[in-house]
Scaffold this motif. Structure first.
Motif, PDB file in Angstrom:
ATOM      1  N   ILE A  16      78.537 -14.271 -85.219  1.00 42.96           N
ATOM      2  CA  ILE A  16      78.791 -13.639 -86.521  1.00 42.96           C
ATOM      3  C   ILE A  16      77.586 -13.873 -87.437  1.00 42.96           C
ATOM      4  CG2 ILE A  16      81.317 -13.845 -86.354  1.00 42.96           C
ATOM      5  CD1 ILE A  16      80.826 -16.192 -88.521  1.00 42.96           C
ATOM      6  N   GLU A  17      77.580 -13.216 -88.584  1.00 39.10           N
ATOM      7  CA  GLU A  17      76.473 -13.384 -89.528  1.00 39.10           C
ATOM      8  C   GLU A  17      76.364 -14.856 -89.944  1.00 39.10           C
ATOM      9  OE1 GLU A  17      78.966 -10.680 -89.218  1.00 39.10           O
ATOM     10  OE2 GLU A  17      76.997  -9.919 -89.768  1.00 39.10           O
ATOM     11  N   GLY A  18      75.126 -15.271 -90.087  1.00 41.77           N
ATOM     12  CA  GLY A  18      74.881 -16.632 -90.537  1.00 41.77           C
ATOM     13  C   GLY A  18      75.037 -17.686 -89.458  1.00 41.77           C
ATOM     14  N   SER A  39      68.772 -15.780 -85.727  1.00 41.03           N
ATOM     15  CA  SER A  39      67.337 -15.621 -86.027  1.00 41.03           C
ATOM     16  C   SER A  39      66.629 -16.969 -85.984  1.00 41.03           C
ATOM     17  CB  SER A  39      67.134 -14.987 -87.400  1.00 41.03           C
ATOM     18  OG  SER A  39      67.926 -13.834 -87.509  1.00 41.03           O
ATOM     19  N   THR A  40      67.272 -17.990 -86.528  1.00 39.76           N
ATOM     20  CA  THR A  40      66.690 -19.334 -86.539  1.00 39.76           C
ATOM     21  C   THR A  40      66.453 -19.820 -85.107  1.00 39.76           C
ATOM     22  OG1 THR A  40      67.985 -19.750 -88.546  1.00 39.76           O
ATOM     23  CG2 THR A  40      67.067 -21.680 -87.424  1.00 39.76           C
ATOM     24  N   GLN A  41      67.445 -19.646 -84.244  1.00 36.37           N
ATOM     25  CA  GLN A  41      67.348 -20.172 -82.873  1.00 36.37           C
ATOM     26  C   GLN A  41      66.538 -19.251 -81.952  1.00 36.37           C
ATOM     27  OE1 GLN A  41      68.187 -23.209 -82.250  1.00 36.37           O
ATOM     28  NE2 GLN A  41      69.185 -23.547 -84.226  1.00 36.37           N
ATOM     29  N   ALA A  63      78.035  -7.201 -79.323  1.00 38.77           N
ATOM     30  CA  ALA A  63      78.310  -7.024 -80.757  1.00 38.77           C
ATOM     31  C   ALA A  63      79.160  -5.771 -80.979  1.00 38.77           C
ATOM     32  CB  ALA A  63      77.008  -6.934 -81.551  1.00 38.77           C
ATOM     33  N   THR A  64      78.958  -4.756 -80.154  1.00 39.07           N
ATOM     34  CA  THR A  64      79.739  -3.522 -80.324  1.00 39.07           C
ATOM     35  C   THR A  64      81.212  -3.771 -79.971  1.00 39.07           C
ATOM     36  OG1 THR A  64      77.746  -2.379 -79.596  1.00 39.07           O
ATOM     37  CG2 THR A  64      79.734  -1.047 -79.823  1.00 39.07           C
ATOM     38  N   TYR A  65      81.435  -4.522 -78.888  1.00 40.52           N
ATOM     39  CA  TYR A  65      82.832  -4.856 -78.547  1.00 40.52           C
ATOM     40  C   TYR A  65      83.459  -5.685 -79.677  1.00 40.52           C
ATOM     41  CZ  TYR A  65      82.397  -3.116 -73.785  1.00 40.52           C
ATOM     42  OH  TYR A  65      82.243  -2.299 -72.688  1.00 40.52           O
TER      43      TYR A  65
HETATM   44  N1  Z5A Z   1      76.308  -4.633 -85.562  1.00 39.99           N
HETATM   45  C1  Z5A Z   1      77.459  -4.010 -85.155  1.00 39.99           C
HETATM   46  O1  Z5A Z   1      78.398  -3.884 -85.940  1.00 39.99           O
HETATM   47  N2  Z5A Z   1      77.558  -3.547 -83.880  1.00 39.99           N
HETATM   48  C2  Z5A Z   1      76.526  -3.649 -82.992  1.00 39.99           C
HETATM   49  O2  Z5A Z   1      76.652  -3.188 -81.848  1.00 39.99           O
HETATM   50  C3  Z5A Z   1      75.340  -4.318 -83.425  1.00 39.99           C
HETATM   51  C4  Z5A Z   1      75.270  -4.793 -84.718  1.00 39.99           C
HETATM   52  C5  Z5A Z   1      74.189  -4.463 -82.475  1.00 39.99           C
HETATM   53  C6  Z5A Z   1      73.186  -6.397 -88.163  1.00 39.99           C
HETATM   54  O3  Z5A Z   1      72.820  -7.090 -89.267  1.00 39.99           O
HETATM   55  C7  Z5A Z   1      74.613  -5.943 -88.371  1.00 39.99           C
HETATM   56  O4  Z5A Z   1      74.920  -4.937 -87.437  1.00 39.99           O
HETATM   57  C8  Z5A Z   1      75.559  -7.078 -88.097  1.00 39.99           C
HETATM   58  C9  Z5A Z   1      76.540  -6.568 -87.054  1.00 39.99           C
HETATM   59  C10 Z5A Z   1      76.227  -5.134 -86.947  1.00 39.99           C
HETATM   60  N3  Z5A Z   1      76.337  -7.389 -89.193  1.00 39.99           N
HETATM   61  N4  Z5A Z   1      75.981  -7.851 -90.228  1.00 39.99           N
HETATM   62  N5  Z5A Z   1      75.740  -8.220 -91.233  1.00 39.99           N
HETATM   63  P1  Z5A Z   1      71.708  -8.199 -89.300  1.00 39.99           P
HETATM   64  O5  Z5A Z   1      70.868  -8.131 -88.078  1.00 39.99           O
HETATM   65  O6  Z5A Z   1      71.003  -8.058 -90.598  1.00 39.99           O
HETATM   66  O7  Z5A Z   1      72.625  -9.472 -89.431  1.00 39.99           O
HETATM   67  P2  Z5A Z   1      72.822 -10.685 -88.489  1.00 39.99           P
HETATM   68  O8  Z5A Z   1      72.483 -10.333 -87.105  1.00 39.99           O
HETATM   69  O9  Z5A Z   1      74.192 -11.192 -88.722  1.00 39.99           O
HETATM   70  O10 Z5A Z   1      71.727 -11.713 -89.024  1.00 39.99           O
HETATM   71  P3  Z5A Z   1      71.912 -12.863 -90.076  1.00 39.99           P
HETATM   72  O11 Z5A Z   1      72.892 -12.501 -91.119  1.00 39.99           O
HETATM   73  O12 Z5A Z   1      70.541 -13.203 -90.538  1.00 39.99           O
HETATM   74  O13 Z5A Z   1      72.512 -14.062 -89.252  1.00 39.99           O
HETATM   75  P4  Z5A Z   1      71.781 -15.044 -88.205  1.00 39.99           P
HETATM   76  O14 Z5A Z   1      70.517 -14.432 -87.698  1.00 39.99           O
HETATM   77  O15 Z5A Z   1      72.802 -15.422 -87.232  1.00 39.99           O
HETATM   78  O16 Z5A Z   1      71.440 -16.325 -89.078  1.00 39.99           O
HETATM   79  P5  Z5A Z   1      70.007 -16.921 -89.577  1.00 39.99           P
HETATM   80  O17 Z5A Z   1      69.247 -15.811 -90.324  1.00 39.99           O
HETATM   81  O18 Z5A Z   1      69.342 -17.643 -88.519  1.00 39.99           O
HETATM   82  O19 Z5A Z   1      70.562 -17.961 -90.635  1.00 39.99           O
HETATM   83  C11 Z5A Z   1      71.248 -17.536 -91.785  1.00 39.99           C
HETATM   84  C12 Z5A Z   1      71.095 -18.641 -92.866  1.00 39.99           C
HETATM   85  O20 Z5A Z   1      71.738 -19.837 -92.403  1.00 39.99           O
HETATM   86  C13 Z5A Z   1      69.641 -19.009 -93.167  1.00 39.99           C
HETATM   87  O21 Z5A Z   1      69.542 -19.354 -94.502  1.00 39.99           O
HETATM   88  C14 Z5A Z   1      69.423 -20.257 -92.290  1.00 39.99           C
HETATM   89  O22 Z5A Z   1      68.446 -21.100 -92.815  1.00 39.99           O
HETATM   90  C15 Z5A Z   1      70.795 -20.902 -92.317  1.00 39.99           C
HETATM   91  N6  Z5A Z   1      71.105 -21.636 -91.079  1.00 39.99           N
HETATM   92  C16 Z5A Z   1      70.824 -21.278 -89.793  1.00 39.99           C
HETATM   93  N7  Z5A Z   1      71.263 -22.203 -88.929  1.00 39.99           N
HETATM   94  C17 Z5A Z   1      71.869 -23.167 -89.682  1.00 39.99           C
HETATM   95  C18 Z5A Z   1      72.541 -24.412 -89.370  1.00 39.99           C
HETATM   96  N8  Z5A Z   1      72.677 -24.829 -88.097  1.00 39.99           N
HETATM   97  N9  Z5A Z   1      73.036 -25.122 -90.385  1.00 39.99           N
HETATM   98  C19 Z5A Z   1      72.906 -24.712 -91.669  1.00 39.99           C
HETATM   99  N10 Z5A Z   1      72.278 -23.560 -92.050  1.00 39.99           N
HETATM  100  C20 Z5A Z   1      71.760 -22.806 -91.065  1.00 39.99           C
END
Ligand code: Z5A
Length: 214
Positions: A14-16, A20-22, A103-105
């Protein structure tokens, strides 16, 4: 190190959850193993697919029909596959992709309530037999994930969904991991980044080593 066909690794959650970090940790492990992975993401990853991504994430498209959303995701996937993923895999390059069809499922199937059989039909139509070789699922309680991303920026069209939507998404990811434990490795993403990264290094390192010795 080069294999005849590259391997396809995807990151889900899920988001967050920290994908991206890993992703940088996975990349580092692959580079240390002598590989030069292509880093990409969905939706998007190629020029035209990125334009479709903009439509999908744009909050002013709140009224988009769920079927249109599903078809747009697979249209973007077809572009991405043919323009970037398949050409890389064919020349032996490994591909590391932030989200793919799981993600689509999870989002369109469980989140929006679309029939899984229809998604499976489109999956076969667009991908043929191509499936990820290894998927890292970063599992996190939705409230924790949303708190991480909401403190970051303006929520996009998906991030604006209610908590219950993300509970369904998470449950479906866990269902997929349960059904395919060999491919999908579940990682507790609720821990600090360093601890999560240690699991990622171990899983990806073991995967690369097993291929090298087979
Ligand atoms: N989507 C869909 O519906 N169907 C599909 O088939 C596909 C996608 C392929 C893409 O958005 C959207 O498209 C997604 C699903 C939909 N929904 N949304 N929103 P995206 O690519 O922009 O969003 P995302 O993939 O969810 O990325 P994200 O929000 O950036 O989440 P993340 O990459 O998993 O997290 P992060 O960027 O690595 O970290 C987020 C924050 O948390 C950042 O400030 C980090 O410093 C912090 N972080 C990371 N790890 C930790 C830990 N361990 N502790 C504390 N804080 C942390």
């Amino acid at each position: 190190m080069r294999t005849s066909r590259g391997r396809f690794i995807t990151l889900e959650g899920i988001e967050g959850a920290g994908k991206s970090t890993q992703r940088d940790v996975v990349r580092e492990v692959l580079i240390q193993a002598g590989l030069d992975p292509l880093l990409t993401r969905e939706p998007g990853g190629s020029e035209i697919a990125e334009r479709m991504r903009a439509l999908l994430l744009d909050k002013s498209n709140q009224g988009m029909h769920a079927d249109a959303e599903l078809l747009l995701l697979f249209a973007a996937r077809a572009e991405h596959l043919h323009k970037r993923i398949l050409p890389a895999l064919e020349v032996g390059q490994w591909v590391l992709c932030d989200r793919f069809t799981d993600a689509t499922y999870a989002y369109q199937g469980a989140g929006r309530g679309l029939d899984r059989a229809r998604i499976a039909m489109l999956e076969t139509f667009v991908q043929g037999s191509l499936r990820p070789d290894l998927t890292l699922l970063f599992d996190l309680a939705p409230a924790a994930g949303l708190a991480r991303v909401h403190s970051r920026s303006d929520p996009d069209r998906f991030e604006s969904e209610a908590l219950v939507f993300f509970e369904r998404v998470r449950s479906d990811y866990l269902r997929i991991a349960h059904c395919e434990p060999e491919r999908v490795r579940q990682i507790d993403a609720g821990r600090d980044s360093m601890t999560v990264a240690a699991d990622v290094r171990r899983i990806v390192g073991d995967y690369v080593a097993a291929l090298g010795s087979s």
